[in-house]
Design an enzyme around this catalytic site. Structure first.
Site, mmCIF file in Angstrom:
data_model
loop_
_atom_site.group_PDB
_atom_site.id
_atom_site.type_symbol
_atom_site.label_atom_id
_atom_site.label_comp_id
_atom_site.label_asym_id
_atom_site.label_seq_id
_atom_site.Cartn_x
_atom_site.Cartn_y
_atom_site.Cartn_z
ATOM 1 N N GLU A 187 -2.650 -3.231 -2.754
ATOM 2 C CA GLU A 187 -4.624 -2.795 -1.734
ATOM 3 C C GLU A 187 -4.913 -1.175 -2.085
ATOM 4 O O GLU A 187 -3.629 -0.412 -2.050
ATOM 5 C CB GLU A 187 -4.168 -2.067 -0.919
ATOM 6 C CG GLU A 187 -5.000 -1.505 0.657
ATOM 7 C CD GLU A 187 -4.579 -1.586 1.454
ATOM 8 O OE1 GLU A 187 -3.647 -1.974 2.205
ATOM 9 O OE2 GLU A 187 -5.540 -1.181 2.588
ATOM 10 N N LYS B 295 -7.111 2.620 -3.075
ATOM 11 C CA LYS B 295 -7.273 3.660 -1.839
ATOM 12 C C LYS B 295 -8.425 4.807 -2.234
ATOM 13 O O LYS B 295 -7.584 4.819 -3.805
ATOM 14 C CB LYS B 295 -6.400 4.253 -0.935
ATOM 15 C CG LYS B 295 -7.043 5.168 0.691
ATOM 16 C CD LYS B 295 -6.259 4.979 1.593
ATOM 17 C CE LYS B 295 -6.311 6.042 2.261
ATOM 18 N NZ LYS B 295 -5.167 5.420 3.382
ATOM 19 N N ASP C 189 -10.529 -2.525 1.211
ATOM 20 C CA ASP C 189 -10.139 -2.765 2.645
ATOM 21 C C ASP C 189 -11.173 -1.968 3.113
ATOM 22 O O ASP C 189 -11.474 -1.038 2.186
ATOM 23 C CB ASP C 189 -8.731 -1.360 2.732
ATOM 24 C CG ASP C 189 -8.821 -0.502 4.296
ATOM 25 O OD1 ASP C 189 -9.762 -0.558 4.923
ATOM 26 O OD2 ASP C 189 -7.984 -0.669 5.182
ATOM 27 N N HIS D 202 -8.689 -6.471 4.291
ATOM 28 C CA HIS D 202 -8.392 -5.343 5.634
ATOM 29 C C HIS D 202 -9.952 -5.331 6.287
ATOM 30 O O HIS D 202 -10.403 -4.679 5.245
ATOM 31 C CB HIS D 202 -7.816 -4.504 5.183
ATOM 32 C CG HIS D 202 -6.178 -4.621 5.211
ATOM 33 N ND1 HIS D 202 -5.447 -3.243 4.960
ATOM 34 C CD2 HIS D 202 -5.240 -5.586 5.174
ATOM 35 C CE1 HIS D 202 -4.528 -3.827 5.177
ATOM 36 N NE2 HIS D 202 -4.309 -5.343 4.429
ATOM 37 N N ASP E 101 -7.239 -4.260 9.580
ATOM 38 C CA ASP E 101 -7.088 -3.332 9.890
ATOM 39 C C ASP E 101 -7.432 -1.994 10.490
ATOM 40 O O ASP E 101 -8.273 -1.175 10.022
ATOM 41 C CB ASP E 101 -6.041 -2.567 8.573
ATOM 42 C CG ASP E 101 -5.762 -1.496 7.935
ATOM 43 O OD1 ASP E 101 -4.246 -0.996 9.100
ATOM 44 O OD2 ASP E 101 -5.330 -0.924 6.800
ATOM 45 N N ASP F 257 -12.449 7.047 6.022
ATOM 46 C CA ASP F 257 -11.282 6.020 6.499
ATOM 47 C C ASP F 257 -10.984 5.881 7.268
ATOM 48 O O ASP F 257 -9.727 6.823 7.932
ATOM 49 C CB ASP F 257 -10.390 5.897 5.271
ATOM 50 C CG ASP F 257 -9.560 5.182 5.636
ATOM 51 O OD1 ASP F 257 -10.053 3.565 6.107
ATOM 52 O OD2 ASP F 257 -8.690 4.619 5.305
ATOM 53 N N TRP G 209 0.931 -0.876 -0.289
ATOM 54 C CA TRP G 209 0.066 0.059 0.452
ATOM 55 C C TRP G 209 0.414 1.628 0.051
ATOM 56 O O TRP G 209 2.184 1.256 0.711
ATOM 57 C CB TRP G 209 -1.128 0.088 1.724
ATOM 58 C CG TRP G 209 -1.964 1.811 1.417
ATOM 59 C CD1 TRP G 209 -2.576 1.353 0.643
ATOM 60 C CD2 TRP G 209 -1.189 2.004 2.524
ATOM 61 N NE1 TRP G 209 -2.567 3.102 0.742
ATOM 62 C CE2 TRP G 209 -2.213 3.892 2.024
ATOM 63 C CE3 TRP G 209 -0.268 2.886 3.044
ATOM 64 C CZ2 TRP G 209 -2.185 4.542 2.267
ATOM 65 C CZ3 TRP G 209 -0.464 3.828 3.942
ATOM 66 C CH2 TRP G 209 -1.043 4.690 3.487
ATOM 67 N N ASP H 13 -10.385 4.138 9.850
ATOM 68 C CA ASP H 13 -10.103 3.051 10.512
ATOM 69 C C ASP H 13 -10.343 2.508 12.201
ATOM 70 O O ASP H 13 -9.379 2.577 13.835
ATOM 71 C CB ASP H 13 -8.476 2.956 10.848
ATOM 72 C CG ASP H 13 -7.528 3.042 9.627
ATOM 73 O OD1 ASP H 13 -8.256 1.571 8.964
ATOM 74 O OD2 ASP H 13 -7.520 3.544 8.637
ATOM 75 N N HIS I 18 -11.692 2.011 2.688
ATOM 76 C CA HIS I 18 -11.203 2.193 1.191
ATOM 77 C C HIS I 18 -11.566 2.641 0.283
ATOM 78 O O HIS I 18 -11.821 3.013 -1.049
ATOM 79 C CB HIS I 18 -9.911 1.791 0.768
ATOM 80 C CG HIS I 18 -9.133 1.822 1.625
ATOM 81 N ND1 HIS I 18 -7.719 1.698 1.314
ATOM 82 C CD2 HIS I 18 -9.037 2.370 3.099
ATOM 83 C CE1 HIS I 18 -6.779 1.543 2.262
ATOM 84 N NE2 HIS I 18 -7.428 2.279 3.439
HETATM 85 C C1 RNT Z 1 -3.476 3.055 4.705
HETATM 86 C C2 RNT Z 1 -3.823 1.305 4.080
HETATM 87 C C3 RNT Z 1 -3.240 0.510 4.940
HETATM 88 C C4 RNT Z 1 -2.826 0.811 6.664
HETATM 89 C C5 RNT Z 1 -1.395 -0.037 7.029
HETATM 90 C C6 RNT Z 1 -0.688 0.764 8.226
HETATM 91 O O1 RNT Z 1 -4.519 3.517 4.317
HETATM 92 O O2 RNT Z 1 -5.740 1.038 4.633
HETATM 93 O O3 RNT Z 1 -3.646 -1.077 4.941
HETATM 94 O O4 RNT Z 1 -3.851 0.899 7.482
HETATM 95 O O5 RNT Z 1 -0.443 -0.932 5.658
HETATM 96 ZN ZN ZN Z 2 -5.745 -1.284 5.402
#
Ligand code: RNT
Ligand code: ZN
Length: 418
Positions: free
Chosen positions: A225, A227, A258, A285, A325, A293, A184, A295, A261
């Site tokens: 990955e 985003k 993810d 993720h 994640d 986003d 990523w 988290d 994302h």
């Molecule tokens: C970032 C991505 C990625 C990170 C990690 C720490 O938006 O989701 O996966 O969160 O690699």
């Molecule tokens: Zn991620």
């Protein structure tokens, strides 16, 4: 002996053609990859006081007790793992390398810097997953890494990616279970870019250089990955969904989806069967975006269940790598892991308990009335008793009984860290 509540629950599910014993066996064999970075707010240990700089990601909160050393992080992980049923995996980022006080550049990392992690995983029978770290570094602070205009900077990050793939493959070989190494990058633009094409052309070339070395799939898998946006890359992200989907399909590597994302109301559940039509495997993720986003810690909620339902209904479990994640610095970080992993596993159990044969038959017969009615009735089945039985058999605390254990650890260990 099973609990009386479980015996009764078993009868309810059996009436729908679901054998809870078979389900519990299946659940016990599915690993979740715990992300190391929940334990220290994505800081890593490259140098004292390391923390996120740039990269469009951010941990918020200042709850006391975060891990300050690899040993503290491993102790916290051990504590969390003891409260989670099943045998799982650990997902490491390159910035969690241990350099023994020396200064090692990211393009020079190698397996020797992860020996303690490999030993730790081996001792516990866990597999490892891996990630190159394309943020929190002076050469990433202008928002570009693999897309950088400067060929020298690009080469630095290409070399980092190559080094990390070799480390991943070596981890997989030594632990006897393939490592997924996930790329990523944060590259993007805060404001309206004029050239959207150039960075993507450079990214394609850089990725080809990173992935040029053939690695044994018995030990290693590559994932990319995408985003939609990040903090400081609101207007443009080079590695978008379309970009990586095209890249992964054409190179036959893994797509990482993810949950945070995409557009705020766009879930990833419906993307799974589409993506797996064209790539061999996927990495997920699990995350919980709140309005963006953000988290947040994963929960046993509708979006998480919907993802698991898709994986189970499509018989995609063998082609899906389940990763987490999230990073919340505003609550006890060990508890965050426990809540997140248990929520993920509960969602998986939920999906495994679905009477799929019956639902499919109704759908095929065109009886959408009964399909909807049954899906709704399933929600009030004694699910909790099956989950509790799973925890009981795995010798981990049942229900909220894990919380006082974490609270005691907070008092004796975490609160002593200043
Ligand atoms: C970032 C991505 C990625 C990170 C990690 C720490 O938006 O989701 O996966 O969160 O690699
Ligand atoms: Zn991620």
């Amino acid at each position: 002996m099973s609990s009386p509540a479980y015996a009764l629950a078993g009868e309810s599910y059996a009436a729908l053609g679901v054998d809870t014993e078979v389900v519990l066996k299946r659940l016990a064999a599915i690993p979740v990859s715990l992300h190391c970075w929940q334990g220290d707010d994505v800081g890593g240990f490259e140098h004292p006081g390391a923390g996120i700089t740039g990269g469009g990601i951010q941990a918020t909160g200042n709850y006391p007790g975060k891990a300050r050393t690899p040993d503290e992080l491993r102790a916290d992980l051990d504590h969390a793992l003891a409260l989670i049923p099943g045998r799982h995996r650990l997902n490491l980022h390159a910035c969690y390398a241990e350099f023994g006080g020396r200064k090692i550049e990211r393009n020079e990392v190698n397996t020797s810097h992860f020996e303690s992690w490999i030993q730790w995983a081996k001792d516990r029978g866990l597999g490892l997953d891996f990630n190159p770290t394309y943020f929190s570094h002076p050469l990433a602070n202008d928002g570009a890494t693999l897309t950088h205009r400067d060929p020298g900077v690009r080469q630095f990050w290409i070399d980092h990616g190559k080094a990390c793939r070799r480390i991943g493959a070596e981890m997989g070989r030594r632990l006897g279970s393939p490592t997924v190494t996930n790329v990523w990058i944060p590259d993007g633009s805060k404001d309206l870019p004029v050239d959207r094409k150039g960075p993507r052309a450079r990214l394609e070339a850089s990725l080809d250089a990173v992935f040029a070395e053939k690695l044994d799939p018995r030990h290693h898998r590559d994932a990319v990955e995408c985003k939609l946006f990040g903090i400081g890359s609101e207007s443009y992200v080079a590695g978008s969904h379309e970009f990586y989907l095209g890249y992964a399909v054409s190179r036959k590597i893994l797509v990482c989806l993810d949950a945070g994302h995409f557009h705020p109301t766009e879930g990833i559940a419906d993307k799974i069967s589409s993506t797996l039509q064209f790539v061999p495997e996927i990495l997920l993720h699990f995350s919980r975006g709140v309005r963006w986003d953000s988290d947040h810690v994963v929960l046993f909620d509708d979006p998480t269940r919907a993802i698991m339902e898709e994986i189970v209904r499509g018989e995609f479990l063998a082609r899906t790598h389940i990763g987490l994640d999230f990073f919340d610095a505003s609550i006890n970080r060990v508890a965050a892991w426990v809540v997140g992993v248990r929520g993920t596993l509960k969602s998986l159990l939920w999906a495994l308990l679905e009477p799929s044969a019956q639902l499919r038959a109704l759908e095929e017969a065109g009886d959408y009335t009964s399909r909807l009615a049954l899906l709704e009735e399933l929600k009030s089945l004694p699910f909790g008793a099956v989950w509790d039985e799973h925890c009981r058999r795995a010798n981990v605390p049942v229900g909220p009984a894990w919380l006082p254990v974490v609270k005691a650890y907070e008092k004796t260990v975490l609160a002593q860290r200043t």
